[in-house]
Each structure stands twice: as C-alpha cells, then as structure tokens.
Design an enzyme around this catalytic site. Structure first.
Site, PDB file in Angstrom:
ATOM      1  N   GLY A 482       0.218  -1.109   0.445  1.00  0.00           N
ATOM      2  CA  GLY A 482       0.048   0.118  -0.061  1.00  0.00           C
ATOM      3  C   GLY A 482       0.359   0.905  -0.173  1.00  0.00           C
ATOM      4  CE1 TYR A 483       5.561   0.039   0.328  1.00  0.00           C
ATOM      5  CE2 TYR A 483       6.756  -0.382  -1.512  1.00  0.00           C
ATOM      6  CZ  TYR A 483       6.181  -0.132   0.100  1.00  0.00           C
ATOM      7  OH  TYR A 483       7.315  -0.891   0.496  1.00  0.00           O
ATOM      8  CB  SER A 484       0.552   4.737  -5.388  1.00  0.00           C
ATOM      9  OG  SER A 484       2.654   3.714  -5.698  1.00  0.00           O
ATOM     10  CD  GLU A 598       9.524  -4.821  -5.882  1.00  0.00           C
ATOM     11  OE1 GLU A 598       7.964  -5.767  -6.730  1.00  0.00           O
ATOM     12  OE2 GLU A 598       8.689  -4.423  -4.804  1.00  0.00           O
ATOM     13  CG  ASN A 726      11.281   1.881 -16.750  1.00  0.00           C
ATOM     14  OD1 ASN A 726      11.226   1.558 -15.652  1.00  0.00           O
ATOM     15  ND2 ASN A 726      11.799   0.985 -18.136  1.00  0.00           N
ATOM     16  CD  GLU A 727       8.958   7.753 -17.264  1.00  0.00           C
ATOM     17  OE1 GLU A 727       9.369   7.502 -19.133  1.00  0.00           O
ATOM     18  OE2 GLU A 727       8.435   7.070 -17.603  1.00  0.00           O
TER      19      GLU A 727
END
Length: 742
Positions: A482-484, A598, A726-727
């Site tokens: 639960g991060y974003s 990860e 990726n940015e």
C-alpha cells in the site's frame, strides 16, 4: 556510488589499469581530422610492445580474448591508432605455423621490429573491401579499409578459407594510399600489381571464427571510444552552466546520459562474457560475439550521438576530443559486415534447420543442479490435469493459485534466499535465478511476498518475524503493498494517508490506489505519522495491516491487461501498536530498502519472462517458412535475441553484486529499465511478426496461443510503471551512478 568498468577478472582488471595509466602518459588523442604519421604509430607501438601486448593471443599462457579486448577497449578510449587489432589477428591465425618465415615474422612482431596489417579480403562480408587474384604466387587487386598499412611492414590477407597470403609491403608491385573515412585518417587502400606473396596454410584455424573474433575486437574498441566520450560528456554536464545551473541538473540531460550508461554497461558485460566463454572453451562464444555486434551497432552509435548532443556546439570543434571517438565508434561498428552480418548469423542459428534457441546460462554447479531439481519437481507437481485446469482460466485468474502456493511452500523454496535463522535456505543469487528461470519456463503462478519478507527480516521485531515469516514461507499468506496514492505515485514522500497513535493502537485514515495484491491477507502500508516533518519523507512509518480489519473498503478495477488493482479506503482502521515495522517516522528507510531489494530482482524476472516468450514466438516463426525466410522477420528476431542477452547479462551482474552484498539501487534500476522496455519492444515485435491473429484475445476463435502475445504486450506496461516509473529510475541512475546534481 558510481558504476565503474571494473572487470570481475583480476588479471584483466590489472591490465586495464596498467594500460590506461601508460596511455595517459604516452599518448594524447589527436584532433578529429588530424592524422597520426606512420612514424608516430610505429613509435607508440614499440612502447606498447614493451608493455607485453604484442604477443597476446599467440599461444596459451600469453593471454586470450579477454586480454585482447581489454587492450582494444583502452586503445579506443585513448584514441590511439596502435596496430593491436592486426597483431592480435596475426597471433590468432598463424602462431601454430612451423614455416620459418612465419616464425621469424612473429618473433619480429613480438619484439616490435615488424608491424603487420591484416585484411580478410574476399572473406569480408562487405563486398566493398575488395579482393585479390593470385597467379604464379603473385597478387593483383585492391584491398580497402586496411588498418595501420601506412606504418606496417607486412600484410596478411585471406586468400580462401584455408590460406592466408603474406606480402612484403615494401616489395615490388605494392602501392599503399591513405584514405579518409568518416572524416578521419588511419585506413589505407592497398593496390597490388603482381606483388610477390607467400601462401600460409592456416591449419586448424577457422577463418570465419577469426573474422568473428576480429569483429568482436572492433566492438571492444568502439566501446572504449564511446565510454570515453560519455565520461567527458558527464563531466561537462556537471560543469557547464545554462540558465543559472549546471545542465546536468536538467532532466532531459540526466535521462539522455542514463540511457547511455545502460547501453554501455550492456555492451561491456556481453563483451566480457564472450571472452570468458571463448577462453574457457565454450562454443557459445560465437553466439554471444554476434549478439555483442548486433546490439552495439545501434547502441554505441546512439551513445555517440547523445554524447555530441550533450556537448552541443563545443563538440564540433576539431581540437575537441569527442569527435575522434564519434568517428571511431562509427567506423568500428560497421566494419566486417557490422551488425547486419551479425544479425544474419544469429537468424541462421535461431531460425534455420538444425538451429538452436537461446543458450542456457551456466549458473555454477549449485545453480545448475538446483535448476534441474526444480524442473523435476514441476514435472511431478505442476503437470497434467492440474496445470491444464490452471491454463484454461482467464488471464485475470492466473496470477496466483493458493493451492500451488501451499504445495510449493512445503519445499521451503519460498524462502530460497532467506537467511537460515529465519527458516530460509540461504541459497545463492545464482540459485535464485535458476529457480525464477525454471518457474517461468514451467509457466507457474507467482508465489511468496519477497519484498515484505525482506523488510521484516531487516527491520521487523523478533515477535513480528515469528508471526509473519513462517506463514509467508508456507505459502499461506500474501502481502500487498500500500504505497501509491492519488497525489503520491512515484513521489511517495508526498503521501497523505495518516496513522495516529491512540493508546495501544494506530488509527489509519486515507486512500491507496493501484494496489495489485489487494486480495492478500495483509497490506504492507506506508502512512504519515508526522505531518509537519521536514523533509516530508522523514514523517513516514510502515505498518502491517490485516485486510479483514474493520473500516477497509476495497473497490477493484479491471486493468487494461485483464488483471485487477484496487482503490482501497482506510476509514478509522485500528491496528495494534506492534504492527509498526521499524521505528516511528523511520518508514522511509524501510520503504526504500524494500523497493531497492525488489528492483534488484525484478529486472531479472522480467527478462526471463521475455526469454520464455521469445522461444514461444520462435517456435511459431520456425513453423511458418514464409516468416522464417522473411528478411525483415529474421532481422527483428536477431535484434530481439541480442537485446535479451543484454538483459540477461545485466541480470547476472546484479546477481554477482548481490553475492558480494547488496545490489546497489542504481544497478537494480539499470536492469529494471532495460528489461521492462525490452518487454514492451518484444510485445510490439510479436504483433508485427505474427499479424492480426496474434492480436486476437483469449478464447477468441483462431487466437494464437489463446491470446498470449497481445496480453503480454498489454501487461508489459505495468513493468515499466510499477516499482517507480522508468523515468524516476533514470533520474536515480543519473544521480547515483553518474553523480549528476539533483
């Protein structure tokens, strides 16, 4: 931490260090249009002979391809035209000869009294190279693009697959004319008019193999030149100011240079791997040499272009060092057929009758044995009706299988890399790669909660470890992340979900989005415990939240790849105080530690998925000769194969770093960025190659492999976005690996 060029081989590393210091002292790159005179070339060669490089490749114990490639890379880096390439080819080609003239020539070559130029003549894949005709031991014809001929005393040229010709360049009937290519001097056209020659049988030497080695040597030199120009550009980006700040602070420059580093690291690793295989006696060296040339043809030239873009107009100046490297890269990557010939060879291996697929990596005795053990286990436990029933599910239902997780939990393999003190098997990173690879080939569903388990082992209390780790190990519990949040995707420091201490409880309020493992037993949740903390990330804590706790509302959404994620609302969710992981307000350390772990694994996992999908695509192409014989398809398949090997090399290097400690976050990011975008490119290529039937989704009549390829493409987007886009990863690479300013 900067990413360095250090080799894993101590001998090669010492040679690189010694030679770099020597060239820094004794050679300075000339301007882009200036030429080094034959006398200058002879002088630097004599000095290099004193460093012991002239005999490399002559015989066992004198150094193999690994050492030759190091010298070539350092000469490329230094912009030095010393004739190492032709000397190495001469050593590799004729050192076994017992002919007195040849023995004498090699002695003179190794002592610096002779310089040999080399041409493959009609055996060069580029028909513009020219050829010679031989009548009565006299040669007539034209040979172009010959290196170091202006300073050379002798020429070796291939007559056919079994013979070379030795020609005295100071003899009659020989004219050597300097030519300018890519705006640079250093190559020659040799015009022969009944010039005397001596034919030399090559014995057991395969001249096709010699040509592959020669092209790989040029790839190594091009790498050295590209790397040097890149390093200059990085330094320039730190120093050059525009709009009141260094240009290296601009995201466009950072991402440009991060892309360059990813490409350079891939080329470095595959060159070193090719040499290791050759010197160790593995036949696979040819395949990897072709992959190196196929990938480098575009990658190193793109690095050269981006380097020049970074320099801007200053890089145009004749007295600047960068242009000479630009020219070197372009000349070396097109010579001997360049990427085109390498792809032609790769396609023949992959698609023609009697060909083979991607080679299996040597993972060491333990890794290889474990790979076979897992394969046998899958053959007994993931086969027949069990697997058939799983395969008949829609893609949305194939990500996880609770029964399979519990079954494999009995083996202890979910804790493959865990320390033994936590019930794990403490297996090496190579054994973990063996497991991931075999599970991917067996198309088994995901298991475990590796990131969360690692965070618990690093930061959890002994009570937490005793409670949560065993059920993860047994395959009984999955943990989501639960991060974003709506306003905190990649910028996790901006998260707003709050956790307030209330006696022996924490009370959580907020919203999490894009949560994939929303159906798990627990949520590994980041929440703000200090809203006034400066900087903001200093006020975050990590918690384990049981997903059956009152106050949790889950709203799943179907993703574009036929999976699901969820919006999850936490309304006065009360959890025990002991569910805090790590210290209060110390969650950023836990969170970033888990993500770094990860990313170190995820790049390898992605490229193994691509490798498996590639073999499935290859079987379809082989089964349809109209595809297998199509030159565009052959080129596309060869390109994909070379890129997969770059991805696998990055994966293996991450494993090597992990074996020595922890994979640096920037290197995990390099692997993740390359492999994630490779998965996208593969998905697009599969549609182009197989056509509209490959676009049919699962359960549609006529769908190829039940819609596997189009679903893979839709799913590939997740790997580029998740775990930090990726940015964001490119910014991390630029700042951590290259030292560019935040």
């Amino acid at each position: 931490m900067a990413v360095t060029e250090a080799s894993n081989d101590d001998v090669a590393g010492m040679l690189r260090h010694s030679l770099r210091g020597f060239l820094d002292e004794h050679w300075r790159p000339r301007g882009a249009t200036a030429s080094s005179s034959p006398a200058e070339v002879s002088a630097i060669w004599r000095k290099l002979v004193g460093q012991g490089v002239a005999a490399l490749g002559a015989e066992e114990g004198e150094g193999g391809l690994a050492e030759i490639f190091v010298v070539m890379a350092e000469l490329g880096r230094a912009g030095c035209p010393a004739p190492m390439w032709s000397a190495a080819l001469a050593n590799l080609a004729i050192s076994g000869s017992q002919v007195d003239v040849v023995v004498d020539l090699l002695e003179r070559l190794h002592s610096g009294k002779a310089i040999v130029a080399f041409s493959f003549g009609a055996l060069d894949p580029d028909p513009g190279t020219g050829a010679i005709e031989v009548t009565d031991l006299r040669a007539t014809g034209v040979l172009r693009f010959v290196e170091a001929a202006g300073a050379a005393t002798h020429l070796l040229v291939a007559l056919d697959q079994a013979h070379l010709a030795l020609i005295d360049l100071g003899g009659p009937g020989v004219e050597c004319v300097a030519i300018r290519a890519m705006g640079a001097w250093g190559l020659s056209e040799i015009r022969l008019n009944a010039a005397p020659l001596m034919p030399i049988p090559v014995g057991t030497v395969d001249l096709d193999d010699l040509r592959i080695k020669g092209r790989a040597g040029l790839t190594a030199r091009a790498y050295g030149a590209a790397r040097r120009a890149f390093e200059l550009a990085v330094d320039y980006a730190k120093e050059r100011h525009q709009f009141g700040q260094p240009i290296g602070k601009f995201q466009a420059i950072q991402h440009k240079l991060a892309n360059c580093l990813i490409a350079l690291e891939g080329v470095r690793l595959i060159i070193e791997h090719t040499a290791r295989l050759h010197d160790g006696g593995s036949d696979d060296w040819r395949y990897f040499a072709d992959c190196a040339s196929a990938f480098s043809g575009n990658a190193l030239r793109q690095v050269s272009l981006e380097t020049q873009h970074t320099f801007g107009a200053i890089g145009y100046a004749e007295e600047h060092e960068a242009p000479i490297h630009f020219k070197r890269v372009h000349l070396d990557t097109i010579a001997l057929g360049g990427a085109s010939d390498a792809k032609h060879r790769l396609a023949a291996r992959l698609l023609d009758v009697g060909g083979a697929g991607l080679p299996q990596y040597d993972l060491g005795p333990a890794g290889n044995a474990f790979r076979e053990q897992v394969r046998l286990w899958l053959a007994q436990n993931w086969t027949g009706g069990t697997k058939q029933a799983f395969d008949q599910r829609p893609f949305a239902k194939r990500e996880f299988d609770a029964s399979f997780a519990r079954t494999i939990g009995e083996t202890g393999w979910i804790g493959l890399g865990w320390p033994e003190q936590f019930g794990g098997q403490a297996r090496s990173p190579l054994e973990q790669i063996a497991f991931m690879e075999t599970m991917e080939r067996g198309e088994a569903p995901r298991i475990g909660a590796a990131i969360q388990a690692n965070a618990l082992m690093m930061f959890g209390t002994s009570e937490q470890q005793r409670k949560y780790l065993p059920e993860i190990l047994r395959g009984e519990a999955m943990h989501g992340m639960g991060y974003s949040e709506p306003q905190a995707g990649s910028d996790l420091a901006a998260l707003r979900t709050s956790a307030i201490r209330d006696g022996d409880r924490w009370v959580i309020n907020g919203q999490k989005i894009w949560t994939t493992t929303w159906w798990g037993k627990y949520m590994f949740l980041a929440a703000r415990t200090d809203k006034d903390a400066k900087p903001p990330h200093a006020g975050i804590s990590m918690f384990i939240v049981p997903m059956d706790a009152p106050g949790i509302t889950i709203r799943p959404s179907v993703t574009m790849y036929d999976g699901t994620f969820a919006n999850i609302f936490y309304d006065n969710v009360r959890i025990p105080a002991e569910n805090l992981i790590g210290e209060v307000n110390g969650g950023w350390k836990v969170l970033t530690g888990a993500l770094a772990f990860e990313r170190g694994l995820v790049g390898g996992g992605i490229v193994l998925k691509v490798a498996h999908a590639f073999e499935q695509l290859r079987s379809h192409v082989i089964g349809d000769r109209s595809l297998a014989d199509n030159p565009i398809v052959r080129d596309r398949m060869a390109t994909l194969a070379s890129e997969i090997e770059i991805g696998r090399q990055l994966m293996m290097h991450c494993a090597e770093l992990a074996a020595d400690g922890v994979t640096p976050p920037e290197y995990g990011a390099i692997s993740k960025v390359f492999s994630g975008e490779l998965m996208e490119r593969f998905g697009e290529a599969a549609l182009d190659i197989l056509g509209m039937r490959a676009a049919l989704s699962e359960q549609m009549p006529g769908a190829i492999d039940n819609g596997r390829f189009e679903q893979n493409l839709r799913h590939s987007l997740m790997w580029v976005i998740s775990i930090g886009t990726n940015e964001i990863q490119r910014s991390l690479i630029a700042q951590r690996a290259l030292g560019l300013p935040r």
